[in-house]
Design a protein around this motif. Structure first.
Motif, PDB file in Angstrom:
ATOM      1  N   PRO A  50       0.829  -1.343   0.152  1.00 35.65           N
ATOM      2  CA  PRO A  50       0.061   0.016   0.106  1.00 35.65           C
ATOM      3  C   PRO A  50       0.913   1.181  -0.066  1.00 35.65           C
ATOM      4  N   ARG A  51       2.292   0.979   0.409  1.00 33.80           N
ATOM      5  CA  ARG A  51       3.084   2.413   0.298  1.00 33.80           C
ATOM      6  C   ARG A  51       2.591   3.303   1.110  1.00 33.80           C
ATOM      7  N   VAL A 166       8.687  -0.301  17.561  1.00 32.16           N
ATOM      8  CA  VAL A 166       7.994   0.596  16.870  1.00 32.16           C
ATOM      9  C   VAL A 166       7.058  -0.134  15.505  1.00 32.16           C
ATOM     10  N   GLN A 167       8.017  -0.803  14.965  1.00 32.85           N
ATOM     11  CA  GLN A 167       7.696  -1.782  13.532  1.00 32.85           C
ATOM     12  C   GLN A 167       6.854  -3.014  13.994  1.00 32.85           C
ATOM     13  N   ARG A 168       7.010  -3.397  15.085  1.00 32.65           N
ATOM     14  CA  ARG A 168       6.156  -4.663  15.641  1.00 32.65           C
ATOM     15  C   ARG A 168       4.824  -4.088  15.893  1.00 32.65           C
ATOM     16  N   ALA A 169       4.719  -2.811  16.527  1.00 31.18           N
ATOM     17  CA  ALA A 169       3.478  -2.326  16.766  1.00 31.18           C
ATOM     18  C   ALA A 169       2.579  -1.866  15.350  1.00 31.18           C
ATOM     19  N   CYS A 170       3.252  -1.461  14.527  1.00 26.32           N
ATOM     20  CA  CYS A 170       2.886  -0.994  13.415  1.00 26.32           C
ATOM     21  C   CYS A 170       2.194  -2.401  12.475  1.00 26.32           C
ATOM     22  N   LEU A 171       3.079  -3.074  12.459  1.00 25.33           N
ATOM     23  CA  LEU A 171       2.722  -4.535  11.978  1.00 25.33           C
ATOM     24  C   LEU A 171       1.302  -5.011  12.611  1.00 25.33           C
ATOM     25  N   ALA A 172       1.361  -4.983  14.073  1.00 22.71           N
ATOM     26  CA  ALA A 172       0.159  -5.649  14.565  1.00 22.71           C
ATOM     27  C   ALA A 172      -1.276  -4.826  14.437  1.00 22.71           C
ATOM     28  N   ALA A 173      -0.895  -3.650  14.279  1.00 20.11           N
ATOM     29  CA  ALA A 173      -2.019  -2.618  13.838  1.00 20.11           C
ATOM     30  C   ALA A 173      -2.647  -2.658  12.306  1.00 20.11           C
ATOM     31  N   PHE A 174      -1.489  -3.179  11.410  1.00 21.16           N
ATOM     32  CA  PHE A 174      -1.736  -3.248  10.110  1.00 21.16           C
ATOM     33  C   PHE A 174      -2.691  -4.595   9.914  1.00 21.16           C
ATOM     34  N   GLU A 175      -2.321  -5.746  10.421  1.00 16.48           N
ATOM     35  CA  GLU A 175      -2.864  -7.040  10.341  1.00 16.48           C
ATOM     36  C   GLU A 175      -4.187  -6.952  11.007  1.00 16.48           C
ATOM     37  N   GLU A 176      -4.429  -6.251  12.212  1.00 12.04           N
ATOM     38  CA  GLU A 176      -5.750  -6.121  12.783  1.00 12.04           C
ATOM     39  C   GLU A 176      -6.764  -5.368  12.077  1.00 12.04           C
ATOM     40  N   THR A 178      -6.847  -4.812   8.926  1.00  7.91           N
ATOM     41  CA  THR A 178      -6.973  -5.082   7.470  1.00  7.91           C
ATOM     42  C   THR A 178      -7.633  -6.426   7.799  1.00  7.91           C
ATOM     43  N   GLY A 179      -7.438  -7.094   8.712  1.00 13.49           N
ATOM     44  CA  GLY A 179      -8.310  -8.463   9.054  1.00 13.49           C
ATOM     45  C   GLY A 179      -7.648  -9.670   8.261  1.00 13.49           C
ATOM     46  N   GLU A 180      -6.109  -9.447   8.229  1.00 11.23           N
ATOM     47  CA  GLU A 180      -5.478 -10.502   7.661  1.00 11.23           C
ATOM     48  C   GLU A 180      -4.054 -10.600   8.107  1.00 11.23           C
ATOM     49  N   SER A 181      -3.363 -11.581   8.182  1.00 14.35           N
ATOM     50  CA  SER A 181      -1.990 -11.624   8.329  1.00 14.35           C
ATOM     51  C   SER A 181      -1.305 -11.509   7.019  1.00 14.35           C
ATOM     52  N   PHE A 195       4.332  -3.346   4.702  1.00 13.85           N
ATOM     53  CA  PHE A 195       3.720  -4.475   4.799  1.00 13.85           C
ATOM     54  C   PHE A 195       2.716  -4.805   3.628  1.00 13.85           C
ATOM     55  N   LEU A 196       2.906  -6.084   3.254  1.00 15.44           N
ATOM     56  CA  LEU A 196       2.024  -6.535   2.136  1.00 15.44           C
ATOM     57  C   LEU A 196       0.585  -6.961   2.521  1.00 15.44           C
ATOM     58  N   GLY A 197      -0.317  -6.488   1.963  1.00 18.07           N
ATOM     59  CA  GLY A 197      -1.871  -6.852   2.145  1.00 18.07           C
ATOM     60  C   GLY A 197      -2.484  -6.845   0.819  1.00 18.07           C
ATOM     61  N   SER A 198      -3.801  -7.384   0.922  1.00 19.49           N
ATOM     62  CA  SER A 198      -4.768  -7.459  -0.034  1.00 19.49           C
ATOM     63  C   SER A 198      -5.316  -6.312  -0.319  1.00 19.49           C
ATOM     64  N   LEU A 199      -5.935  -5.877  -1.559  1.00 20.89           N
ATOM     65  CA  LEU A 199      -6.741  -4.642  -1.618  1.00 20.89           C
ATOM     66  C   LEU A 199      -7.959  -4.761  -0.768  1.00 20.89           C
ATOM     67  N   ARG A 200      -8.524  -5.912  -0.736  1.00 16.33           N
ATOM     68  CA  ARG A 200      -9.924  -6.188   0.239  1.00 16.33           C
ATOM     69  C   ARG A 200      -9.522  -5.766   1.643  1.00 16.33           C
ATOM     70  N   GLY A 201      -8.223  -6.284   2.077  1.00 17.66           N
ATOM     71  CA  GLY A 201      -7.863  -5.672   3.425  1.00 17.66           C
ATOM     72  C   GLY A 201      -7.903  -4.431   3.644  1.00 17.66           C
ATOM     73  N   MET A 202      -7.154  -3.557   2.709  1.00 15.09           N
ATOM     74  CA  MET A 202      -7.081  -2.351   2.888  1.00 15.09           C
ATOM     75  C   MET A 202      -8.190  -1.477   2.593  1.00 15.09           C
ATOM     76  N   GLY A 203      -9.148  -1.959   1.728  1.00 16.64           N
ATOM     77  CA  GLY A 203     -10.343  -1.541   1.693  1.00 16.64           C
ATOM     78  C   GLY A 203     -11.179  -1.654   3.235  1.00 16.64           C
ATOM     79  N   ARG A 204     -11.218  -2.761   3.631  1.00 17.56           N
ATOM     80  CA  ARG A 204     -11.757  -3.137   4.936  1.00 17.56           C
ATOM     81  C   ARG A 204     -11.190  -2.182   6.075  1.00 17.56           C
ATOM     82  N   ALA A 205      -9.959  -1.771   6.002  1.00 18.23           N
ATOM     83  CA  ALA A 205      -9.276  -0.886   7.013  1.00 18.23           C
ATOM     84  C   ALA A 205      -9.893   0.228   6.884  1.00 18.23           C
ATOM     85  N   MET A 206     -10.057   0.910   5.649  1.00 16.78           N
ATOM     86  CA  MET A 206     -10.405   2.174   5.287  1.00 16.78           C
ATOM     87  C   MET A 206     -11.910   2.400   5.874  1.00 16.78           C
ATOM     88  N   ALA A 207     -12.703   1.304   5.680  1.00 14.24           N
ATOM     89  CA  ALA A 207     -14.110   1.400   6.117  1.00 14.24           C
ATOM     90  C   ALA A 207     -14.275   1.124   7.617  1.00 14.24           C
TER      91      ALA A 207
END
Length: 336
Positions: A50-51, A166-176, A178-181, A195-207
């Motif tokens: 997602p950059r 700091v980055q472990r906290a960012c990864l945990a937040a990202f996965e939570e 987006t709803g995916e590992s 961190f890589l993720g699906s487009l669906r996951g990013m859309g879910r996170a933005m919702a």
């Protein structure tokens, strides 16, 4: 970008004379209040970086940890934490004051330096014979946020290391959210893991950001404060003449927008509880800007006749003599 299961869909066309000379293909999702995909183009499950479109996710631990409040951060700093700013004085001055207030300096940042995106600022540096510093980096606000969180966590200086708290906290937040590992990561232009993720996951996170309510719980409070800071300060999120800033100002309702490198773009629409994520397959920014503007018009959050909408959704192409020779515009049907 990992090869999609479903082919990317045409989203943006580049016209010259009577034909579409080029087409930008991509993937896009619109997710509703529950995080489910309500409309999609291409493959919703395509995996991509997602950059900078995920900076608001990376900033969640800054607030959830209590670091933001302990440092007295307000909406301007929170907007800068989510920003890809253009290095103008309104950006660099605020980031410098923020870092100095932490008892730190520009050399404590780990983002590196580049010429400011703001043309006048870049020209002023050249005329003065000066070189850009890390404050000019478009990600310096995000890194000021990392420094703030790092001080709160008492971590070591290299806060961009993958195994740093700091980055472990960012990864945990990202996965939570987006709803995916996440299946992996790459190093972004500013040296932080992306961190890589699906487009669906990013859309879910933005919702999720769209529906978050301040005071509901720590995570929702953090998401709502970051979203509202972006909406309140579009000039700090990007800068004059930039798509994020212009389109946020142009929308007929509150919308938070954030671009990312290589053709990524997100939108957060709090009045509708909707999140949008899109990725242009060839990484073209012009394709992503046209597509996000078009989807905002499709949803009724942007007037197609607004000058900023036309700038990105129906951009006129001129040649070296100033003659109108073509246009960038959405594919037929993307507007409905």
């Amino acid at each position: 970008m990992i090869r999609p299961k479903t082919a990317p869909a045409p989203l943006t066309e580049i016209w010259r004379g009577p034909i579409a000379e080029s087409v930008h293909l991509g993937h896009a999702v619109i997710c509703g209040p529950g995080g489910d995909v309500i409309e999609a183009w291409g493959d919703p499950d395509v995996t991509a970086y997602p950059r900078s479109s995920c900076k608001m996710i990376q900033a969640l631990p800054l607030i959830e940890s209590g670091a933001a409040d302990a440092a007295g951060l307000g909406p301007e700093q929170l907007a800068l934490a989510c920003a890809s700013h253009q290095g103008d004085p309104i950006h660099t001055g605020r980031v410098e004051a923020w870092v100095t207030g932490l008892g730190l300096g520009e050399d404590d940042l780990r983002c590196g330096s580049h010429m400011p995106y703001g043309e006048e600022t870049a020209h002023a540096l050249i005329r003065a014979g000066d070189k850009p510093c890390q404050l000019h980096n478009n990600c310096s606000g995000k890194h000021a946020g990392f420094l703030t969180l790092n001080r709160h966590l008492a971590g070591h200086a290299d806060y961009v290391d993958l195994d740093h708290p700091v980055q472990r906290a960012c990864l945990a937040a990202f996965e939570e959210v987006t709803g995916e590992s996440s299946p992996g990561y790459g190093i972004d232009g500013c040296s932080a893991p992306n961190f890589l993720g699906s487009l669906r996951g990013m859309g879910r996170a933005m919702a999720y950001f769209a529906t978050a309510t301040e005071g509901a719980d720590a995570r929702q409070t953090a998401a709502a404060r970051l979203r509202d800071a972006m909406i309140a300060h579009p000039d700090l999120v990007a800068g004059e003449g930039r798509a994020c800033t212009l389109l946020m100002r142009a929308c007929t309702e509150p919308v938070a927008l954030k671009t990312g490198a290589e053709g990524f773009f997100i939108a957060i629409l709090p009045q509708r509880g909707i999140g949008i994520a899109l990725k242009i397959a060839d990484g073209a920014t012009r394709g992503a800007e046209c597509a996000i503007a078009t989807l905002l018009v499709r949803l009724g959050a942007l007037d197609a006749d607004h000058p900023s909408a036309r700038m990105f959704m129906n951009k006129v192409l001129t040649n070296c003599r100033g003659l109108k020779v073509g246009a960038i515009r959405p594919v037929p049907g993307l507007l409905r």
